[in-house]
Write a protein that holds these residues in place. Structure first.
Motif, PDB file in Angstrom:
ATOM      1  N   LEU A   1     -19.266   4.342  14.078  1.00 32.28           N
ATOM      2  CA  LEU A   1     -20.852   3.764  14.018  1.00 32.28           C
ATOM      3  C   LEU A   1     -20.811   2.694  13.359  1.00 32.28           C
ATOM      4  O   LEU A   1     -21.637   1.693  13.998  1.00 32.28           O
ATOM      5  CB  LEU A   1     -21.352   4.925  12.779  1.00 32.28           C
ATOM      6  N   ALA A   2     -19.871   2.145  12.630  1.00 34.80           N
ATOM      7  CA  ALA A   2     -20.007   0.807  12.015  1.00 34.80           C
ATOM      8  C   ALA A   2     -19.852  -0.197  13.271  1.00 34.80           C
ATOM      9  O   ALA A   2     -20.357  -1.364  13.281  1.00 34.80           O
ATOM     10  CB  ALA A   2     -19.120   0.481  10.899  1.00 34.80           C
ATOM     11  N   ALA A   3     -18.877   0.202  14.348  1.00 31.41           N
ATOM     12  CA  ALA A   3     -18.754  -0.660  15.397  1.00 31.41           C
ATOM     13  C   ALA A   3     -19.873  -0.754  16.314  1.00 31.41           C
ATOM     14  O   ALA A   3     -20.105  -1.882  17.024  1.00 31.41           O
ATOM     15  CB  ALA A   3     -17.198  -0.425  15.908  1.00 31.41           C
ATOM     16  N   LEU A   4     -20.448   0.333  16.340  1.00 29.74           N
ATOM     17  CA  LEU A   4     -21.320   0.575  17.542  1.00 29.74           C
ATOM     18  C   LEU A   4     -22.490  -0.319  17.539  1.00 29.74           C
ATOM     19  O   LEU A   4     -22.859  -1.177  18.643  1.00 29.74           O
ATOM     20  CB  LEU A   4     -21.901   1.987  17.508  1.00 29.74           C
ATOM     21  N   TYR A   5     -22.990  -0.572  16.349  1.00 33.80           N
ATOM     22  CA  TYR A   5     -24.361  -1.537  16.122  1.00 33.80           C
ATOM     23  C   TYR A   5     -23.850  -3.103  16.544  1.00 33.80           C
ATOM     24  O   TYR A   5     -24.390  -3.518  17.437  1.00 33.80           O
ATOM     25  CB  TYR A   5     -24.658  -1.289  14.830  1.00 33.80           C
ATOM     26  N   PRO A   6     -22.831  -3.663  16.026  1.00 31.74           N
ATOM     27  CA  PRO A   6     -22.539  -4.986  16.222  1.00 31.74           C
ATOM     28  C   PRO A   6     -21.906  -5.145  17.735  1.00 31.74           C
ATOM     29  O   PRO A   6     -21.975  -6.212  18.502  1.00 31.74           O
ATOM     30  CB  PRO A   6     -21.384  -5.430  15.477  1.00 31.74           C
ATOM     31  N   LEU A   7     -21.219  -4.176  18.388  1.00 29.85           N
ATOM     32  CA  LEU A   7     -20.601  -4.330  19.851  1.00 29.85           C
ATOM     33  C   LEU A   7     -22.066  -4.220  20.611  1.00 29.85           C
ATOM     34  O   LEU A   7     -22.055  -5.082  21.320  1.00 29.85           O
ATOM     35  CB  LEU A   7     -19.902  -2.769  19.856  1.00 29.85           C
ATOM     36  N   ILE A   8     -23.129  -3.305  20.483  1.00 27.20           N
ATOM     37  CA  ILE A   8     -24.369  -3.573  21.234  1.00 27.20           C
ATOM     38  C   ILE A   8     -24.963  -4.717  21.280  1.00 27.20           C
ATOM     39  O   ILE A   8     -25.559  -5.595  22.233  1.00 27.20           O
ATOM     40  CB  ILE A   8     -25.238  -2.324  21.288  1.00 27.20           C
ATOM     41  N   TRP A   9     -24.952  -5.304  20.010  1.00 27.84           N
ATOM     42  CA  TRP A   9     -25.435  -6.549  19.582  1.00 27.84           C
ATOM     43  C   TRP A   9     -24.852  -7.582  20.359  1.00 27.84           C
ATOM     44  O   TRP A   9     -25.443  -8.686  20.744  1.00 27.84           O
ATOM     45  CB  TRP A   9     -25.429  -6.743  18.043  1.00 27.84           C
ATOM     46  N   GLY A  10     -23.534  -7.628  20.323  1.00 29.22           N
ATOM     47  CA  GLY A  10     -22.641  -8.578  20.860  1.00 29.22           C
ATOM     48  C   GLY A  10     -22.811  -8.640  22.225  1.00 29.22           C
ATOM     49  O   GLY A  10     -23.024  -9.804  23.017  1.00 29.22           O
ATOM     50  N   LEU A  11     -22.492  -7.671  22.848  1.00 31.18           N
ATOM     51  CA  LEU A  11     -22.547  -7.519  24.415  1.00 31.18           C
ATOM     52  C   LEU A  11     -23.849  -7.916  24.988  1.00 31.18           C
ATOM     53  O   LEU A  11     -24.167  -8.420  26.103  1.00 31.18           O
ATOM     54  CB  LEU A  11     -22.144  -6.364  25.032  1.00 31.18           C
ATOM     55  N   GLY A  12     -24.845  -7.339  24.166  1.00 36.05           N
ATOM     56  CA  GLY A  12     -26.404  -7.445  24.734  1.00 36.05           C
ATOM     57  C   GLY A  12     -26.858  -8.892  24.866  1.00 36.05           C
ATOM     58  O   GLY A  12     -27.468  -9.438  25.739  1.00 36.05           O
ATOM     59  N   GLN A  13     -26.208  -9.986  23.971  1.00 36.25           N
ATOM     60  CA  GLN A  13     -26.449 -11.203  23.920  1.00 36.25           C
ATOM     61  C   GLN A  13     -25.938 -12.184  25.246  1.00 36.25           C
ATOM     62  O   GLN A  13     -26.611 -12.876  25.406  1.00 36.25           O
ATOM     63  CB  GLN A  13     -25.862 -12.003  22.617  1.00 36.25           C
TER      64      GLN A  13
ATOM     65  N   LEU B   1     -28.274   3.352  16.118  1.00 34.36           N
ATOM     66  CA  LEU B   1     -27.540   2.051  16.052  1.00 34.36           C
ATOM     67  C   LEU B   1     -27.506   1.391  17.392  1.00 34.36           C
ATOM     68  O   LEU B   1     -27.519   0.038  17.576  1.00 34.36           O
ATOM     69  CB  LEU B   1     -26.271   2.359  15.505  1.00 34.36           C
ATOM     70  N   THR B   2     -27.636   2.042  18.378  1.00 34.06           N
ATOM     71  CA  THR B   2     -27.391   1.404  19.956  1.00 34.06           C
ATOM     72  C   THR B   2     -28.896   0.565  19.971  1.00 34.06           C
ATOM     73  O   THR B   2     -28.803  -0.585  20.283  1.00 34.06           O
ATOM     74  CB  THR B   2     -27.560   2.415  20.905  1.00 34.06           C
ATOM     75  N   LEU B   3     -30.076   1.276  19.433  1.00 29.40           N
ATOM     76  CA  LEU B   3     -31.313   0.419  19.733  1.00 29.40           C
ATOM     77  C   LEU B   3     -31.227  -0.528  18.721  1.00 29.40           C
ATOM     78  O   LEU B   3     -31.787  -1.765  18.873  1.00 29.40           O
ATOM     79  CB  LEU B   3     -32.528   1.438  19.496  1.00 29.40           C
ATOM     80  N   LEU B   4     -30.753  -0.555  17.324  1.00 31.49           N
ATOM     81  CA  LEU B   4     -30.625  -1.557  16.250  1.00 31.49           C
ATOM     82  C   LEU B   4     -29.874  -2.768  17.084  1.00 31.49           C
ATOM     83  O   LEU B   4     -30.410  -3.797  16.976  1.00 31.49           O
ATOM     84  CB  LEU B   4     -30.238  -1.154  14.984  1.00 31.49           C
ATOM     85  N   GLY B   5     -28.828  -2.538  17.778  1.00 32.74           N
ATOM     86  CA  GLY B   5     -27.807  -3.533  18.229  1.00 32.74           C
ATOM     87  C   GLY B   5     -28.691  -4.303  19.411  1.00 32.74           C
ATOM     88  O   GLY B   5     -28.663  -5.122  19.631  1.00 32.74           O
TER      89      GLY B   5
END
Length: 419
Positions: free
Chosen positions: A269-281, A324-328
């Motif tokens: 879960l700690a990785a999911l948020y920055p992963l979506i954040w990173g790839l989404g950019q 966390l997916t939505l947050l990312g």
């Protein structure tokens, strides 16, 4: 890095090799941050037995204050001494951080390590941002910032997941922090021997703009912070964005552990948020070059607010994974676009200092988030802290919707204009 008789050539294609190298260096910057995301909140609770959330979050407070200050000075020093010396200084300061985290006999050592980490992140991340904006020129800034921030936050995610696995297998120390040591050594070597100075590109671009009078750093601070509507709107949105990231970093792992999740699940879960954040950019940065900055900033802040509310409401891993997916995704809409908006407005001659002021406010949000969420969690519980930050994030999006103007007007090709 392409040069002609008339000076440096701006553009992503012309500077592809150096740009790619800087993307790799920024991934290592993100990895230094990622080594803490899963492990440090649990280290505070299980190894150092810190019962109060405010006390446990002192490392984020120290990190946020020092990173914010380092961002400010990174801009000023980059203009004065060049980008590369500031980058190298940041990595020299970051090199002892993993060793302090491994050997720390008391929580004060952890806080001291995060003071150094804040300086490292402020100098290195700010400088890679400035150098990429120098290289690409005005029309591809959104794409450039998307690539830069994607590299950094995908590395945060991958490292957070890796350190969670290492902690579950080998314990909270020292194994997870050996990754950070390797990152710092590699990045220092690349910065010294492979990265090239880019200040000349900014000077070359400045020559194509109308001349500007010498502007004091104090005036740039006031303009970026308060008086210029788009710059100040970006600064407050960036601050609130990192306020909620400080909350997520410090309290989410403790919330998940309190509901019985395992170390491996918390790491995921700690990785999911920055992963979506990173790839989404990779999508949102380039899309803002086509459709403008403001829609992404406003919608992203509101989406973050809704995601935080879902985290506060949730009690299961599935609900939190969705939240966390939505947050990312919301953070991905905001993060590169804010930087691109700053680059749109700032004159090349004052760009580094303007970015430094913006990042001062943005990363000051870490400190505010740690202090605010810690105090509320101590008195009313973690869910109350999350609800409060969700409300602040929604208010930030509403303020940007009212006050900010669109900063980027895409250039229409000549054949499209003539029909």
């Amino acid at each position: 890095m392409t040069l002609t008789r008339s000076g440096p050539v701006l553009g992503l294609r012309a500077n592809a090799a150096q740009f790619t190298l800087l993307v790799a260096v920024n991934a290592l910057v993100g990895g230094m941050l990622g080594q803490e995301r899963t492990v440090l909140p649990l280290l505070a609770e299980q190894t150092f037995h810190l019962a109060a959330y405010t006390a446990a979050l002192t490392y984020i407070l120290a990190f946020g204050i020092t990173k914010a200050a380092a961002n400010f000075f990174a801009g000023t020093w980059s203009d004065r001494y060049g980008r590369k010396p500031v980058l190298i200084a940041g990595w020299l300061i970051g090199l002892p951080v993993p060793l302090l985290l491994i050997w720390a006999p008391s929580w004060g050592w952890i806080v001291a390590a995060n003071v150094l980490l804040g300086v490292n992140q402020g100098l290195t991340w700010s400088t890679t941002v400035i150098m990429k904006i120098d290289l690409v020129g005005p029309q591809r800034r959104g794409l450039a910032m998307g690539l830069n921030e994607a590299a950094g936050y995908v590395a945060v995610a991958v490292t957070a997941m890796a350190t969670g696995h290492l902690a579950a297998t080998h314990g909270l120390r020292p194994a997870p922090f050996l990754l950070g040591l390797a990152y710092a050594a590699l990045a220092l070597g690349l910065s010294v021997f492979a990265v090239k100075e880019t200040r000349g590109h900014a000077h070359h671009e400045a020559a194509t703009h109308a001349p500007t009078q010498t502007v004091s750093t104090g005036r740039i601070f006031l303009r970026t912070s308060f008086t210029e509507p788009a710059l100040s709107s970006a600064s407050q949105a960036g601050m609130v964005n990192n306020l909620n990231d400080g909350l997520a970093w410090g309290l989410f792992p403790l919330l998940f552990a309190a509901h019985g999740l395992t170390l491996a699940q918390i790491g995921l879960l700690a990785a999911l948020y920055p992963l979506i954040w990173g790839l989404g950019q990779l999508i949102t940065g380039a899309a803002s070059d086509r459709h403008g900055r403001k829609p992404f900033i406003v919608a992203g802040m509101l989406l973050q607010a809704a995601a935080l509310a879902l985290v506060a409401h949730g009690t299961t891993m599935t609900t939190w994974a969705i939240a966390l997916t939505l947050l990312g995704a919301g953070t991905a809409m905001v993060y590169p676009t804010l930087l691109a908006a700053i680059g749109d407005i700032a004159h090349p001659a004052t760009r580094a200092r303007t970015i430094g002021v913006y990042r001062l406010w943005r990363d000051g949000g870490f400190a505010i988030g740690a202090l605010l969420s810690g105090l509320i969690a101590d008195t009313h519980g973690i869910p109350a802290a999350i609800w409060t930050v969700a409300a602040l994030t929604a208010a930030s999006g509403a303020l940007a919707a009212v006050r900010m103007y669109e900063t980027h007007r895409p250039v229409v090709p000549a054949d499209a204009r003539t029909g």
